[in-house]
Design a protein around this motif. Sequence first.
Motif, mmCIF file in Angstrom:
data_model
loop_
_atom_site.group_PDB
_atom_site.id
_atom_site.type_symbol
_atom_site.label_atom_id
_atom_site.label_comp_id
_atom_site.label_asym_id
_atom_site.label_seq_id
_atom_site.Cartn_x
_atom_site.Cartn_y
_atom_site.Cartn_z
ATOM 1 N N TYR A 1 0.831 -1.201 0.000
ATOM 2 C CA TYR A 1 0.000 0.000 0.000
ATOM 3 C C TYR A 1 0.867 1.254 0.000
ATOM 4 N N LEU B 1 3.072 5.811 -3.034
ATOM 5 C CA LEU B 1 4.237 6.592 -3.466
ATOM 6 C C LEU B 1 4.371 6.567 -4.983
ATOM 7 N N ALA B 2 4.034 5.421 -5.597
ATOM 8 C CA ALA B 2 4.177 5.304 -7.047
ATOM 9 C C ALA B 2 3.194 6.198 -7.784
ATOM 10 N N LEU B 3 2.150 6.679 -7.072
ATOM 11 C CA LEU B 3 1.228 7.627 -7.706
ATOM 12 C C LEU B 3 1.740 9.059 -7.595
ATOM 13 N N GLY B 4 2.924 9.213 -7.011
ATOM 14 C CA GLY B 4 3.480 10.550 -6.856
ATOM 15 C C GLY B 4 2.882 11.291 -5.676
ATOM 16 N N ILE B 5 2.234 10.557 -4.766
ATOM 17 C CA ILE B 5 1.660 11.202 -3.586
ATOM 18 C C ILE B 5 2.785 11.451 -2.585
ATOM 19 N N PRO B 6 2.863 12.661 -2.012
ATOM 20 C CA PRO B 6 3.922 12.933 -1.040
ATOM 21 C C PRO B 6 3.853 11.941 0.142
ATOM 22 N N LYS C 1 1.419 12.321 3.065
ATOM 23 C CA LYS C 1 0.019 12.064 2.711
ATOM 24 C C LYS C 1 -0.239 10.570 2.562
ATOM 25 N N ILE D 1 -3.372 6.811 3.629
ATOM 26 C CA ILE D 1 -3.401 5.422 3.197
ATOM 27 C C ILE D 1 -2.979 4.484 4.331
ATOM 28 N N SER E 1 8.496 12.587 -6.176
ATOM 29 C CA SER E 1 7.050 12.435 -6.393
ATOM 30 C C SER E 1 6.639 12.971 -7.763
ATOM 31 N N ARG F 1 7.413 10.251 -10.204
ATOM 32 C CA ARG F 1 6.441 9.155 -10.146
ATOM 33 C C ARG F 1 5.091 9.536 -10.746
ATOM 34 N N ARG F 2 4.796 10.839 -10.817
ATOM 35 C CA ARG F 2 3.571 11.233 -11.511
ATOM 36 C C ARG F 2 3.747 11.085 -13.018
ATOM 37 N N MET G 1 3.150 3.139 -12.012
ATOM 38 C CA MET G 1 3.603 1.765 -11.788
ATOM 39 C C MET G 1 2.432 0.871 -11.379
ATOM 40 N N PHE H 1 -6.514 0.264 -2.353
ATOM 41 C CA PHE H 1 -6.479 0.680 -0.956
ATOM 42 C C PHE H 1 -7.730 0.182 -0.238
ATOM 43 N N VAL I 1 -7.635 8.625 -6.228
ATOM 44 C CA VAL I 1 -6.869 9.001 -5.033
ATOM 45 C C VAL I 1 -5.577 9.730 -5.399
ATOM 46 N N GLY I 2 -4.957 9.318 -6.507
ATOM 47 C CA GLY I 2 -3.706 9.968 -6.902
ATOM 48 C C GLY I 2 -3.923 11.435 -7.230
ATOM 49 N N LEU J 1 -5.099 13.363 -3.714
ATOM 50 C CA LEU J 1 -4.017 13.625 -2.765
ATOM 51 C C LEU J 1 -2.901 14.453 -3.393
ATOM 52 N N ASN J 2 -3.002 14.718 -4.701
ATOM 53 C CA ASN J 2 -2.064 15.660 -5.304
ATOM 54 C C ASN J 2 -2.704 17.016 -5.505
ATOM 55 N N GLY J 3 -3.870 17.218 -4.878
ATOM 56 C CA GLY J 3 -4.410 18.572 -4.821
ATOM 57 C C GLY J 3 -5.560 18.893 -5.746
ATOM 58 N N ARG K 1 -6.088 3.306 -11.607
ATOM 59 C CA ARG K 1 -5.561 4.232 -10.604
ATOM 60 C C ARG K 1 -4.261 4.861 -11.109
ATOM 61 N N ALA K 2 -3.429 4.026 -11.774
ATOM 62 C CA ALA K 2 -2.144 4.545 -12.260
ATOM 63 C C ALA K 2 -2.335 5.496 -13.437
ATOM 64 N N VAL L 1 -3.707 9.574 -13.083
ATOM 65 C CA VAL L 1 -2.862 10.759 -12.891
ATOM 66 C C VAL L 1 -2.174 11.170 -14.196
#
Lengths: 285, 280
Positions: A171, A176-181, A184, A189, B109, B112-113, B117, B125, B136-137, B140-142, B189-190, B193
Amino acid sequence: MAFQSANNHSLRKAFSFLVSVGTFFCAILVIAPLGIVFFHLVDKGASSVNWDFFTKLPKPPMESGGGMANAIAGTLTLLALAAAVGVPIGVLGGVYLSEYGSSRVNWWLRFFGDVLNGVPSIIWGIVVYGLIVKPTRTFSAYAGGVALGFLMLPIIMRTTEEVLYLVPQGYREAGLALGIPRWKVIVHIVMASALGGITTGVLLALARVAGETAPILFTAFGNSFWNHRLSDPIAALPLQIFTYAISPYDDWHRQAWAGALVLVCFTLLVNVTVRFLTRGRTVKV
Amino acid sequence: MEVTMIDNPVQNPQREQRAPAPAAIQPEEPPAFQVENLSVWYGKKQALFDVTTNIPSKTITAIIGPSGCGKSTFLRCLNRMHELVPSSRTEGSVRLFGQDLHARDTDASIVRRRVGMVFQKSNPFPTMSIGENVIVGLRLNGVRNRAILNERMEKALRMAALWDEVKNDLNRPGMSLSGGQQQRLCIARAVAVEPEVLLMDEPASALDPIATMKIEELTQQLKANYTIVIVTHNMQQASRVSDKTMFFYMGKLIEYGETKQMFFQPAEKKTEDYITGRFG
């Protein structure tokens, strides 16, 4: 004749049976006090647990009736204050251990956490007496709450750490792989997945400190009336039980039994709630 | 552009080039990744040895090789997931359309955007519904605009070929789906974003043949929009889905070429031995 006959075999079986029976009785002995205590409390206290007990203030000695409403409210107030101190610090400490700390730093943190957990609760009373009561020159609900909060810290830190470890690494990686800091990912999560377990740890810590008397003695001090300001002394159930139990009045003794019964029921209730909350969750204690 | 917050702050040469496209002669696409002299250590153990290669854009590149050959490490270097191992250390460079992904001032980060992956074990989740998992991606990225979130949710689920199966159940937990659906949810999900690259680490190894087939079909559709790099243990899968294949062995890139070429006429003896099942 390297191996002895059936005789030996049956002897071994008998011995094995004896050991299993012996350990079973020891296990029963461990939980027996709960039954005995509960039975005794119901026997002595149930008759005094009535509406007045929950709604009335204590009466002066020699007057019958009255209740422990102020002590019950006081204990709940103290628990709320304790949670305000213990939950954020304890949970964030657990987050550090699980998510950030290196294994060397963690070893020391856990070690001192365990030492803290073993410190007698009266020490916390004295420490908070020195830190808060003396400088402010008054016993207060704040001081009581802080003392109980300190007691909760190591318990909450360790349970939080343990339940966060149970959250699968996948998880964190997915987040992290979604680029979420990272912070967060941890809050939304990892901690969200372990919320049931964290809540359990907090509730168990609250149940554990709800019955503490010694740290309250030096800090909240007790109060025969309603507390109107948190900077004033406040009553607490365990303290009231103590005061009543060592008094010479029969009526107070009965009320002390009733108070003890309520306290045990509270602990029991919290534990049952915890079981209910964590039923069927992916991550639990 | 309300969604600037998740848009890449770095220029994307690929998109810029395509904008004026006069349908006549397509100039040769620049490679997506340029990897130069990449070496990776975990503690004292070296996992990857001096890998230099290019990965073309809008193609599927398969990475094959026996367990422990460095293929997952290589994949993870492409979006800096290797950094999650605290003792890891790298040398060399990885560029994505010219930007140095491993540079000190490049935010992981943001990398990774751009480079999404999908993992071996599907991992929706557990606290979130199907719909929440997809967005969610973004959230949580705003991104807060509900209309944008809903639009992207549907788009991503359609791209992952999951929309028709879940459109009426968006509020059910993500974990309630079957294994294959969960994996497609992770793909949705991947892609939600809107990355440029999709890395897949054995995405079908835990799935049954039918779910595997669906994932493989999906990769063919996604190829139009994404550069895909897929690690697989399954050689048939590599030959079915990929345009190019890399063969890793003992942390070294042994051979890299057109998939057909690799499987029918490998240049290296080691590749041939592995493909024909003599080891690994």
